[in-house]
Design an enzyme around this catalytic site. Structure first.
Site, mmCIF file in Angstrom:
data_model
loop_
_atom_site.group_PDB
_atom_site.id
_atom_site.type_symbol
_atom_site.label_atom_id
_atom_site.label_comp_id
_atom_site.label_asym_id
_atom_site.label_seq_id
_atom_site.Cartn_x
_atom_site.Cartn_y
_atom_site.Cartn_z
ATOM 1 N N GLU A 1 -19.360 -5.609 10.203
ATOM 2 C CA GLU A 1 -20.352 -4.843 10.976
ATOM 3 C C GLU A 1 -21.366 -5.756 11.639
ATOM 4 O OE1 GLU A 1 -19.345 -4.020 7.882
ATOM 5 O OE2 GLU A 1 -18.412 -2.052 8.181
ATOM 6 N N ARG B 1 -25.522 -2.286 7.338
ATOM 7 C CA ARG B 1 -25.224 -3.687 7.065
ATOM 8 C C ARG B 1 -25.580 -4.583 8.262
ATOM 9 N NH1 ARG B 1 -19.958 -5.301 3.637
ATOM 10 N NH2 ARG B 1 -21.209 -4.407 1.974
ATOM 11 N N LYS C 1 0.860 -1.182 0.000
ATOM 12 C CA LYS C 1 0.000 0.000 0.000
ATOM 13 C C LYS C 1 0.901 1.238 0.000
ATOM 14 C CE LYS C 1 -4.352 1.453 2.043
ATOM 15 N NZ LYS C 1 -5.497 1.084 2.864
HETATM 16 C C1 LIG Z 1 -18.888 -2.226 4.767
HETATM 17 C C2 LIG Z 1 -17.727 -1.269 4.854
HETATM 18 N N1 LIG Z 1 -17.137 -1.059 6.049
HETATM 19 C C3 LIG Z 1 -16.100 -0.196 6.142
HETATM 20 C C4 LIG Z 1 -15.639 0.460 5.038
HETATM 21 C C5 LIG Z 1 -14.529 1.483 5.150
HETATM 22 N N2 LIG Z 1 -13.323 1.083 4.412
HETATM 23 C C6 LIG Z 1 -13.003 1.608 3.223
HETATM 24 S S1 LIG Z 1 -11.594 0.987 2.584
HETATM 25 C C7 LIG Z 1 -11.391 -0.013 3.913
HETATM 26 C C8 LIG Z 1 -10.199 -0.920 3.970
HETATM 27 C C9 LIG Z 1 -10.206 -1.904 2.874
HETATM 28 O O1 LIG Z 1 -9.068 -2.705 2.976
HETATM 29 P P1 LIG Z 1 -8.612 -3.558 1.734
HETATM 30 O O2 LIG Z 1 -9.799 -4.193 1.132
HETATM 31 O O3 LIG Z 1 -7.530 -4.464 2.175
HETATM 32 O O4 LIG Z 1 -8.074 -2.494 0.725
HETATM 33 P P2 LIG Z 1 -6.717 -1.622 0.817
HETATM 34 O O5 LIG Z 1 -7.143 -0.252 1.234
HETATM 35 O O6 LIG Z 1 -5.792 -2.258 1.796
HETATM 36 O O7 LIG Z 1 -6.177 -1.655 -0.548
HETATM 37 C C10 LIG Z 1 -12.414 0.158 4.843
HETATM 38 C C11 LIG Z 1 -12.500 -0.540 6.131
HETATM 39 C C12 LIG Z 1 -16.302 0.215 3.824
HETATM 40 N N3 LIG Z 1 -15.952 0.852 2.705
HETATM 41 N N4 LIG Z 1 -17.322 -0.649 3.756
#
Ligand SMILES: Cc1ncc(C[n+]2csc(CCOP(=O)(O)OP(=O)(O)O)c2C)c(N)n1
Length: 634
Positions: A370, A398, A283
């Site tokens: 969630e 959710r 990242k």
């Molecule tokens: C249901 C839900 N909960 C929380 C989020 C907030 N959120 C956005 S990106 C993220 C992290 C995602 O991690 P990953 O899939 O590993 O992607 P990365 O940013 O590491 O590339 C979160 C928790 C969301 N978008 N949707």
């Protein structure tokens, strides 16, 4: 740092078919340029950044190998889709991203034919892609939908529900697992530990070896069907959890080696059945500030690329609502040893960084889960603890069944600290917190509170904590009006409204954060203003009294009008057979696109000028003198 705007390749790439005109050996240079372009555009626009930097090579490789837009790429969450937007006809608009009228924050089919599914919430990509692939297969269409899901996204139940179905139905589908060991904060959970173990020792060297061997020519075409799987699989670590589920596992591969990625994707693309390619990325890749601080660079304000994001002292003395929550929960935990805090992967955004440091044993980051967060809280509460679920309004959606079935039906003392309630702004329609008043107030047993300022937020949080049943405090994004919250742990009397201005003829019943607008309008029209504070139980006495000495009742809320707090007021009036002219002001019955919170509130007619105009349309306004009869009564 080279910040010239000349892009040898990128200038000629408007769409993926232009990309495909170049040779595979040129893709490394294309990636360099794409990363540079991304840096300079996000530096000007702000927005999601570190995740996009990490998928530059993956984005190029996927568009190079798959026939987009006929083949579909489904970016899970969509916050990492900026490089995809740059390569799919939106290069020139990138600086407008997340602003009103500009590009959307996430993929959106209305914006581009290369965006095939609206996203914003995580972990939908596998299920949605499976649906598309089944549809293609039913129609005998030669197309593929490819989900790209992060290791964070892979922590959610939804992802496993889809994998479970896929492994059983054995549809043709390739899943890309983009593993950077990060969610917004470092990823957590047993699956994360499992993926990390796969990268250690022997397996990691296999990845290096595998990447090298992939550069060798592949078997002739006629042998491909039989030998490709063997050839590719032989390079990697065998036997994984995914295999046990009936999904062929390939990897791990280096996600920053674009040439190998392209070759691997070409090979795997041919194979029948469900398969998953495990891609390792970093990242923030390629921008040292972001590599060192991927949490801080997950989403950024505008910045100077030479310097990085600076922590500026803006002279801002006002607290954000999140900071009020953060201070309160630490103070409350000191006094109450039974308090525990739960976050579904939103430690920073929800204000739990300090709590985790001070009370690590009472802090649970459950990953992007969630539903589990809420049922876990129910379990903790039923065993005697006092859980506080810190959650964004939009993500609480959710866990609605868990809220009703596991918490409310059992009348368990779980406090929901609902951040980003109401209009959220640049994150757009998938992230708006516009519905929680409507979906919470219909649940029996819920105590639902909407503070008008910082001080009330703290009082209500403590009131909810001490309440022997389910409760919710909903507060908006950003700063409040500046009523600095006290340090005590006082509570307020449940179900009581507060009159803040005594006027005549017109009464404005305000629920939550728009009270300041109500007061401004009240001052202009010499109207009464009441800070209702509680959505449930609602102050019926205040409503009845107000109706008896005014001609028009206006309700004001940062929630959809449908089923919202205004509806609650009308229900009280109907229950008591009171006929009075009413006007419900709140959010509209359509999706508001992204913009700033102020712009969206104004679009919804909730700023002072619009409120005055709407009142004027239904009620003859006298030329009121400015009167400031502020009254405070219980
Ligand atoms: C249901 C839900 N909960 C929380 C989020 C907030 N959120 C956005 S990106 C993220 C992290 C995602 O991690 P990953 O899939 O590993 O992607 P990365 O940013 O590491 O590339 C979160 C928790 C969301 N978008 N949707």
């Amino acid at each position: 740092m080279d910040n010239t705007n000349n892009y040898h390749y990128l200038d000629d790439i408007e769409y993926p078919h232009h990309l495909r005109e170049f040779s595979i050996t040129q893709m490394t240079e294309v990636c360099k340029e794409l990363r540079k372009f991304l840096l300079h555009s996000v530096a000007k626009s702000g927005g999601h950044f570190a995740a996009g930097l990490g998928v530059v090579e993956l984005t190029v490789a996927l568009h190079y190998v798959f026939n987009t837009p006929s083949d579909k790429l489904l970016w899970d969450v969509g916050h990492q889709s900026y490089p995809h937007k740059i390569l799919t006809g939106r290069k020139q608009q990138m600086e407008s991203i997340r602003t009103r009228g500009g590009l959307g924050p996430f993929p959106c089919p209305k914006e581009s034919e290369y965006d095939c599914f609206t996203v914003g919430h995580s972990s939908t990509s596998i299920g949605a892609a499976l649906g598309m692939n089944l549809s293609f297969q039913l129609e005998r269409q030669n197309q593929q939908a490819v989900p790209i899901i992060g290791d964070g996204g892979l922590t959610a139940g939804m992802a496993y529900e889809a994998l479970n179905h896929l492994g059983d139905i054995r549809a043709n589908m390739l899943i890309i697992l983009n593993d950077n060991e990060m969610s917004i904060s470092p990823n957590v959970g047993a699956m994360t530990n499992y993926l990390t173990r796969m990268l250690s020792g022997r397996v990691f060297s296999t990845m290096r070896e595998g990447s090298k061997r992939l550069l060798k020519p592949m078997p002739p075409m006629w042998e491909l069907a039989r030998r490709t799987e063997e050839h590719v699989k032989g390079m990697f670590a065998p036997g994984t959890l995914f295999e046990e589920m009936g999904i062929r596992y390939f990897g791990p591969v280096d996600g920053h080696d674009v040439t190998s990625l392209i070759k691997t994707l070409r090979n795997i693309k041919q194979l029948e059945g469900p398969k998953l390619l495990h891609v390792i990325t970093k990242k923030g890749k390629g921008y040292s500030h972001a590599e060192q601080d991927p949490v801080g660079y997950h989403a950024v304000p505008t910045f100077d690329p030479e310097v990085g994001v600076e922590k500026k002292d803006t002279g801002q003395k006002k607290q954000t609502y999140t900071q009020v929550f953060s201070d309160w929960i630490c103070d409350a935990a000191k006094r109450d040893p039974h308090l525990v805090a739960i976050t579904p992967a939103m430690r920073e955004g929800s204000g739990l960084v300090k709590f985790e440091k001070e009370f690590p044993e009472r802090y649970y980051d459950v990953a992007i889960a969630e539903q589990h967060a809420v049922t876990l809280a129910a379990g903790l509460a039923s065993a005697g603890h006092k859980p506080v679920v810190a959650i964004y309004s939009t993500f609480l959606q959710r866990a609605y069944d868990q809220l009703i079935h596991d918490v409310a039906v059992q009348h368990l003392p779980v406090l929901f600290a609902i951040d980003r309630a109401g209009v959220v702004g640049p994150d757009g329609k998938t992230h708006t917190g516009s519905y929680d008043i409507s979906f919470l107030r219909c649940i029996p047993n819920m105590l639902v509170m909407a503070p008008a300022n910082e001080c009330e937020t703290r009082l209500m949080l403590q009131t909810g904590l001490q309440h022997n049943g389910p409760s919710a405090v909903r507060y908006p994004r950003g700063t409040g009006p500046g009523s600095h919250a006290q340090n005590n742990l006082d509570t307020i009397e449940i179900g009581t409204a507060e009159q803040v201005r005594q006027g005549k003829d017109i009464a404005i019943l305000s629920f939550g954060s728009l009270l300041a607008n109500a007061v401004e309008v009240g001052d202009t029209l010499d109207a009464s203003v009441i800070n209702m504070r509680f959505i449930k139980p609602i102050d019926e006495t205040m409503i009845i009294t107000t109706a008896s000495n005014h001609e028009l009742i206006i309700t004001l809320e940062d929630n959809v009008v449908m089923g919202g707090a205004g509806s609650a007021v009308s229900e009280v009036l109907a229950k008591h057979q009171i006929l009075i002219k009413t006007l419900h002001l709140g959010l509209p019955d359509h999706y508001q696109e992204h913009g700033s919170r102020e712009e969206l509130l104004a679009d919804a007619g909730l700023d002072k000028a619009s409120i005055l105009e709407k009142i004027g349309q239904i009620y003859p306004l006298r030329d009121c003198e400015h009167k400031s009869a502020h009254v405070v009564s219980g």
